[in-house]
Write an enzyme that holds these catalytic residues in place. Structure first.
Site, PDB file in Angstrom:
ATOM      1  N   ASP B  68       0.819  -1.221   0.000  1.00 14.05           N
ATOM      2  CA  ASP B  68       0.000   0.000   0.000  1.00 14.05           C
ATOM      3  C   ASP B  68       0.850   1.267   0.000  1.00 14.05           C
ATOM      4  O   ASP B  68       2.033   1.256   0.336  1.00 14.05           O
ATOM      5  CB  ASP B  68      -0.967   0.011   1.189  1.00 14.05           C
ATOM      6  CG  ASP B  68      -0.272  -0.047   2.539  1.00 14.05           C
ATOM      7  OD1 ASP B  68       0.797  -0.692   2.652  1.00 14.05           O
ATOM      8  OD2 ASP B  68      -0.794   0.562   3.490  1.00 14.05           O
ATOM      9  N   GLU B 124       0.024  -1.263   5.628  1.00 13.72           N
ATOM     10  CA  GLU B 124       1.101  -0.825   6.529  1.00 13.72           C
ATOM     11  C   GLU B 124       0.998   0.648   6.875  1.00 13.72           C
ATOM     12  O   GLU B 124       1.455   1.076   7.931  1.00 13.72           O
ATOM     13  CB  GLU B 124       2.458  -1.104   5.870  1.00 13.72           C
ATOM     14  CG  GLU B 124       3.658  -1.017   6.810  1.00 13.72           C
ATOM     15  CD  GLU B 124       4.297   0.372   6.903  1.00 13.72           C
ATOM     16  OE1 GLU B 124       5.112   0.571   7.822  1.00 13.72           O
ATOM     17  OE2 GLU B 124       3.965   1.279   6.084  1.00 13.72           O
TER      18      GLU B 124
END
Lengths: 355, 355
Positions: B68, B124
């Site tokens: 991400d 994350e």
């Protein structure tokens, strides 16, 4: 004339009038006034209703009351308990409106020693731009002019003289964003604002004597907001400071003082959000002196701002005098008692010479 | 094997993967891995993809990268300028993902001196509950266990060892509401919070030596909110404080310290919002010592929190080592250079013995 002021207050409380929704109550007030025979002249502008006599007397007394209330707080339905009426607006200020409607009935008989103007107005509990008195002074000043203005705000039967001015400023502290794990790369705006909060906490407000009344001033941080995200050293923090100042001080001096107060604490920008004049107590004004002296009324200074200052700014001496405990205004247990309503009406009837 | 890492990074940047929308990128990664012949075992759980060898080697190296990115900042379209790729995620951390995909190609040839596990994971950049590694440790720990974990977060070719812990607490100050013209009837919660801000501003964070690395700690007020209305003495003010602490300290000690810090400044309530362990640098771990020593890599402490601490909490030595400038992460001008990608891959290929 016999008036059931508590019943009338209950009727008025039964018509909701939170600021912005005063039209229905203005309609009811206007309709009632228009049923009266006699010399009353009725005008309607927006949700403001004015009833006047024009008897050619030497002086004119303006009596005012706002139609609106603050939002309900579980107390929207009025409730009688013996000679006490509980409910939204009971004290602030539908009890006062009931006294004004009774006075209008008296005035319709044409026997007063003064001319009188009774003003029912909208938008007092919200930002000044919504204030009906403001509109009337701008659009139809002849409807609100007079030699003395009495506002029937709740004062518990005291004369609350003059009023303190109020100023709001927004003090902004700048910083430089950085990751909160490396704060030495930035500057924390919230930390910088700490100096202003400490200064507010340490500030010792003066008590200023004006006409032998003790105006106790105040300075308070009322809101603060700062921060970007939980991992970011913030680059902005804004504090709103409210200053209340005695009528001995000019508006300009008071504004300059609070701006300097924030700047000296390190604020990078100080924006004046609003600034309202104080009103002098005017205890030597002959009409105020008579009102207080003849009826031996207790007098205290008004610490909050009221529309008394608006009349003062237009050169009209003014004071607050009305039924209901001011400490109960805006509380869930707002209420008014029959004895206070009757006493207020009796005194104003005597002063106006309608009995 | 020749890899066009910059081109591969550009491809990966062409598939948007802001946190919560990683599925398309996980699909692309999985599809590419499944086309490889050889000993790679592929697993998919959510938007997490794991590729492993099981060659019976003595030790297993885990290599990890999050799929991400943070939200776009006008930089969603990748853009090549010579040997530099600009765009969202270029540094944090699709350059690292390209290196991992190239390593997977190498590992598919079955010649490594270690077994390896490559983990591509979601979530994350957002709250820990969304973190894919957290889910894998909970649901399929065999997929993330190993003897050493290397996270390819951007470190500019340094080994960033261990990481500091991070704690957020909300310190709340109570007060008593009153009209701001009569503040002596109340207690101003914002004024009370000033003492904490001053304390944060004066706080001198320690620099703590751990394994000869200097961990510079931090303590910052990151958000503040207080106030009821502009005419009300506020009865509540809340400050969020972020503490970053060196790996010499236990989580419990660090939490107790920051809670006491706020309470000593007069906070009425201190709520721990989140608290993450630090990770020791582990420079004496034989695998980390070899990685640093054989290739003469520069080492610095990691001041921010990373998933290194998650591996450490599961007893797995870990460090950050990846391409891209960490200072550019989360900025509009995020970018990565070909030379950094190639150098990172070459070093990891040598360490794993796949060349």
């Amino acid at each position: 004339m016999n008036h059931d002021l508590l019943g009338l207050t209950e009727e008025l409380c039964g018509i909701p009038s939170v600021s912005g929704t005063e039209a229905a109550l203005a309609d009811a007030v206007e309709a009632r006034l228009r049923t009266r025979e006699g010399p009353l002249l009725i005008e309607r502008i927006g949700a403001n209703v004015v009833a006047r006599t024009d008897l050619g007397r030497d002086a004119r007394i303006v009596l005012g009351g706002h139609l609106d209330t603050v939002p309900a707080n579980g107390n929207e339905a009025p409730r009688r308990a013996g000679d006490v009426l509980h409910g939204l607006g009971a004290a602030d200020m539908k009890g006062g409106l009931a006294v004004l409607l009774a006075l209008a009935d008296d005035l319709a008989r044409g026997r007063a020693r003064f001319d009188a103007t009774i003003v029912f107005y909208e938008g007092e509990e919200v930002a000044d731009e919504h204030n009906g008195l403001r509109r009337l002074f701008a659009e139809a000043p002849q409807l609100v002019r007079g030699d003395l203005a009495i506002l029937l705000e709740p004062t518990g039967g005291w004369v609350e003289a003059g009023c303190q001015g109020t100023i709001h400023v927004r003090a902004t502290f700048d910083g430089v964003r950085a990751h909160s794990a490396r704060p030495w790369m930035g500057t924390n705006a919230i930390h910088r604002a700490g100096a202003l909060l400490e200064r507010c906490a340490r500030f010792e407000a003066a008590t200023v004597d004006v006409d032998s009344l003790a105006y106790r001033e105040a300075l308070q941080a009322v809101t603060i907001v700062g921060g970007v995200a939980n991992n970011v050293v913030p680059d902005r923090c804004a504090v709103v400071v409210n200053r209340r100042y005695a009528p001995s001080r000019s508006l300009d001096d008071a504004v300059a003082e609070v701006v300097a107060f924030c700047a000296d604490a390190g604020a990078d920008h100080v924006e004046v959000l609003n600034a309202s004049r104080a009103a002098p107590p005017n205890l030597t004004n002959p009409l105020i002196a008579e009102l207080i002296g003849v009826y031996d009324l207790p007098v205290r200074p008004k610490l909050g701002w009221t529309d008394v200052a608006r009349f003062a700014a237009h050169g009209i001496a003014a004071c607050n005098f009305g039924p209901g405990d001011p400490e109960l205004a805006h509380t869930a247990d707002e209420r008014v008692e029959r004895v206070g309503l009757d006493a207020c009406l009796a005194l104003l009837e005597a002063f106006l010479g309608v009995v």
